[in-house]
Design an enzyme around this catalytic site. Structure first.
Site, PDB file in Angstrom:
ATOM      1  N   HIS B 187       0.938  -0.871  -0.056  1.00 45.57           N
ATOM      2  CA  HIS B 187      -0.595  -0.111   0.015  1.00 45.57           C
ATOM      3  C   HIS B 187       1.280   1.322   0.381  1.00 45.57           C
ATOM      4  O   HIS B 187       0.503   2.030  -0.559  1.00 45.57           O
ATOM      5  CB  HIS B 187      -1.094   0.126   1.572  1.00 45.57           C
ATOM      6  CG  HIS B 187      -1.923   1.390   1.037  1.00 45.57           C
ATOM      7  ND1 HIS B 187      -2.263   2.180   0.310  1.00 45.57           N
ATOM      8  CD2 HIS B 187      -1.060   2.437   2.305  1.00 45.57           C
ATOM      9  CE1 HIS B 187      -2.848   3.253   1.242  1.00 45.57           C
ATOM     10  NE2 HIS B 187      -2.213   3.527   2.431  1.00 45.57           N
ATOM     11  N   GLU B 429       9.963 -12.370 -27.737  1.00 46.58           N
ATOM     12  CA  GLU B 429      10.610 -12.038 -26.151  1.00 46.58           C
ATOM     13  C   GLU B 429      12.111 -13.784 -26.633  1.00 46.58           C
ATOM     14  O   GLU B 429      12.637 -14.108 -25.550  1.00 46.58           O
ATOM     15  CB  GLU B 429      10.424 -12.264 -25.199  1.00 46.58           C
ATOM     16  CG  GLU B 429       9.473 -13.068 -24.648  1.00 46.58           C
ATOM     17  CD  GLU B 429       8.401 -13.127 -23.540  1.00 46.58           C
ATOM     18  OE1 GLU B 429       8.899 -12.108 -22.927  1.00 46.58           O
ATOM     19  OE2 GLU B 429       6.957 -13.273 -23.931  1.00 46.58           O
ATOM     20  N   ASP B 453      13.250 -10.296 -21.188  1.00 50.51           N
ATOM     21  CA  ASP B 453      13.498 -12.149 -21.693  1.00 50.51           C
ATOM     22  C   ASP B 453      14.357 -12.080 -23.288  1.00 50.51           C
ATOM     23  O   ASP B 453      15.385 -13.196 -22.986  1.00 50.51           O
ATOM     24  CB  ASP B 453      11.909 -12.812 -21.734  1.00 50.51           C
ATOM     25  CG  ASP B 453      11.787 -13.028 -20.691  1.00 50.51           C
ATOM     26  OD1 ASP B 453      13.150 -12.951 -19.361  1.00 50.51           O
ATOM     27  OD2 ASP B 453      10.527 -13.239 -19.867  1.00 50.51           O
ATOM     28  N   CYS B 500       8.153  -2.956 -25.281  1.00 51.66           N
ATOM     29  CA  CYS B 500       7.443  -2.647 -23.550  1.00 51.66           C
ATOM     30  C   CYS B 500       9.154  -3.704 -22.743  1.00 51.66           C
ATOM     31  O   CYS B 500       8.570  -3.449 -21.544  1.00 51.66           O
ATOM     32  CB  CYS B 500       6.710  -3.329 -22.893  1.00 51.66           C
ATOM     33  SG  CYS B 500       6.715  -5.517 -23.569  1.00 51.66           S
TER      34      CYS B 500
END
Lengths: 87, 568
Positions: B187, B429, B453, B500
């Site tokens: 949190h 990847e 990756d 990404c």
């Protein structure tokens, strides 16, 4: 007094979101509603109670109610449990 | 120097305000008139409800809906008949004061909840504790956690921060916070990023190591914390901080500007997110889309699979929040190093080469179909695209697409609406895919290169293994050649190519990627404006020339040096 047995079939059990759905439904009725699992009784209108009960998939519970809308209350909660809380 | 987990970037320098969870001493008192005591309890309860309502309102306004939900849970506890009844009967039967009765009853509940091995129950235990402290503080007339009116700027150091703490916090005076517990998704970490306050979490021993008024410096990126450091270190960090802030200011100015090079090459700068809450950071940093929505967070920290409805709500919230801008949802990437407590997977020798992601989904199709249904239904509410992770062969891609087609067919039969033209893409990847990207490009609408990756598979370097971490290198010429090949092959088939992984936000490599013609860059939201600032100053024509030189260099070292020397 009106009561009925029901088996919890959804994967989550009476936990997290299903638990709060169950309690919210119970609070729509004026009758006193008790859920029994084994020998222990829990207040159907109490989120802390229902979470403490910890009913899991496959558990047998009894829903009983006493009051003006006892029949409607028990039926509504039974069909909620049997709907598997939309899981 | 102590070290924790960098949870929110930025440098904080300032005085410590140690927020110790005061162990409120509660005296047991005998009460003669228990009726009056019960009235006292009910008055406190009314006040607590008012406070919670106010916190709910404030949180909704300044932070967001998901965070505000916590206070709904608090209100439910305050209305719980069992909770109220037990406290009242405790007061009556034991003839004791309300404070003592509250403590006794809540402790009993907390113990039950904490003893259940379950993340959800532990969170509820924290809720009960928060509510109980509030009630007792009201009864004793104690002003609660005064983070709401700080006299001077401070760095908050505490065991943990509760939702009530962060909601009340005076954001103008809090320089940053450091907590003893928590991880990147706890949190307090999420709150820090949302509020853009630097933070480090998971710092073992910090509440013992500092005192009120100590000077502390910390770096919210690296997680380093200096307590009462030497002047030289203070000076060093003051400079870093000044540069950082000046730069952030400059970045503010390019909000709303296009992400385009000097010679007109336009790209999309998107954000990576894990939960609908992360959306706010993307919007605030002017992200032009979501390039990677990691859905696995929906499946983590719980004890069963999320159902279709739950997933649908999350995807819909993101699609609607982005208001027509693209949202690439990656299907479940679990297994290997990312485990689910309720999915019993055998331990593997090589988890990164094992049973994970699309491999698992194509095996357990019920899990896959539930997710695809939820994504398709949500596609009716925005611009959603579907992306499959860990594809290594054309067969897998075809199989995944077939399941998707069947799911669409089923939805049509049920009369459920979805975006009939939804784009379907895949992660690149695995080197096998990069090598065959000319053929893959004929069967998808887009590629997104997952560099984390791709580096590890191309160079056979386990990125978790410290001993060989020096071999994990984003400047490896083989990686750059593969990336170029994938982009070229994608463009030959007229599909867009994105990225990404971490590399997409790497300021040193962004120019090279621009030269290669990458169309979409998806990164941590906080890096977006910096990337735009950089890109607006580049010429794609020049970068194309750089690329020709860079991919012919033999070593990562030379690649890095070449970039340093030739691109400022």
């Amino acid at each position: 007094m009106y009561k009925i047995d029901v088996v919890v079939k959804n994967e989550t059990g009476l936990h997290a979101r299903p638990a709060s759905m169950f309690v919210k439904e119970a609070n729509k009725f004026t009758s006193e509603i008790i859920v029994t699992k084994g020998v222990n009784e829990y207040n159907a209108k109490s989120i802390l109670g229902i979470l403490t009960m910890g009913a899991k998939m496959g558990d047998n519970i009894t829903i009983k109610a006493e009051g003006e809308d006892e029949r409607e209350a028990v039926d509504a909660l039974k069909s909620l449990v049997e709907s598997n809380f939309g899981e | 120097m102590l070290k924790g987990i960098g949870a929110s970037p930025g440098i904080a320098i300032g005085k410590v305000l140690l927020k110790k969870d005061e162990k409120i001493e509660i005296e047991k008192k005998n009460i003669n008139n228990t009726e009056i005591e019960i009235d006292r309890f009910n008055d406190a309860r009314d006040t607590a409800k008012e406070q919670i309502q106010e916190l709910h309102r404030m949180t909704l306004e300044t932070i967001g809906e998901t965070e505000a939900k916590i206070f709904e849970a608090h209100r439910m506890i305050l209305d719980d008949p069992d909770f109220l009844q037990q406290i009242e009967s405790e007061i009556k039967s034991q003839e004791i004061n309300a404070e003592y009765a509250i403590k006794k009853i809540t402790d009993a509940f907390i113990q039950i909840f904490e003893n259940i091995e379950d993340e959800y129950m532990k969170e509820r235990a924290a809720d009960i504790k928060d509510v109980s402290n509030r009630l007792i503080n009201i009864l004793q007339g104690v002003e609660t956690a005064d983070l709401s009116n700080l006299d001077e700027e401070a760095i908050i150091v505490s065991e943990d921060l509760t939702p009530s703490d962060t909601a009340q916090m005076d954001k103008s005076k809090v320089l940053g916070f450091v907590t003893e517990v928590g991880g990147r998704t706890s949190h307090s970490a999420i709150m820090a990023r949302t509020l853009e306050i630097p933070a480090v979490v998971g710092v073992d021993g910090i509440t013992e190591a500092v005192n009120d008024g100590d000077i502390v410096i910390f770096d919210g990126d690296e997680g380093k914390i200096y307590i009462n450091p030497e002047d030289s270190i203070i000076e060093k960090y003051k400079n870093i901080k000044k540069r950082y802030e000046k730069f952030r200011e400059k970045l503010e100015e390019i909000k709303g500007a296009e992400s385009v090079t000097k010679d007109g090459f336009k790209v999309e700068l998107a954000g990576n997110i894990g939960t609908p809450q992360d959306l706010e950071a993307v919007l605030r940093n002017d992200g032009e889309g979501i390039g990677l929505y990691r859905t696995e967070f929906l499946y983590m920290d719980r004890d069963s699979f999320p159902n279709e409805e739950e997933q649908f709500e999350a995807y819909k919230a993101v699609a609607e929040g982005m208001n027509g801008k693209p949202v690439v949802i990656r299907t479940l990437d679990i297994g290997g190093d990312k485990e689910l407590s309720y999915l019993d997977l055998p331990e593997e020798m090589n988890p990164f080469l094992g049973y994970r992601a699309i491999r698992l989904c194509l095996d357990k199709t019920d899990i896959f179909i539930t997710q695809l249904r939820a994504i398709l239904r949500a596609s009716n509410y925005g611009n959603i695209k579907i992306m499959f992770p860990m594809i290594s062969s054309i067969e897998e891609l075809r199989q995944a697409k077939e399941i998707l087609d069947n799911t669409k067919y089923q939805l049509r039969k049920e009369g459920v609406k979805f975006d009939e033209n939804i784009e379907v893409g895949m992660m690149v990847e695995i080197p096998a895919v990069a090598v065959m990207s000319d053929l893959f490009a004929k069967e998808v609408d887009f590629f997104s290169i997952g560099t984390n990756d791709l580096i590890q598979y191309t160079t056979a370097v386990d990125r978790m293994n410290q001993k060989i971490s020096h071999l994990y290198n984003q400047f490896h010429p083989a990686l750059l050649r593969l990336i170029k090949q994938v982009i070229d092959n994608g463009h030959k088939e007229n599909i867009w190519v994105g990225m990404c992984g971490e590399v997409a936000g790497d300021p040193k490599l962004i120019p090279i990627l621009i030269g290669m013609g990458l169309n979409e860059f998806s990164m941590s939201p906080i890096s977006i404006l910096k990337a735009r600032w950089l890109i607006r100053d580049l010429s794609q024509k020049d970068m194309k020339e750089m690329v020709e030189k860079v991919i012919n260099l033999p070593t990562a070292e030379e690649v890095k040096n070449f970039i340093d020397e030739n691109i400022k």
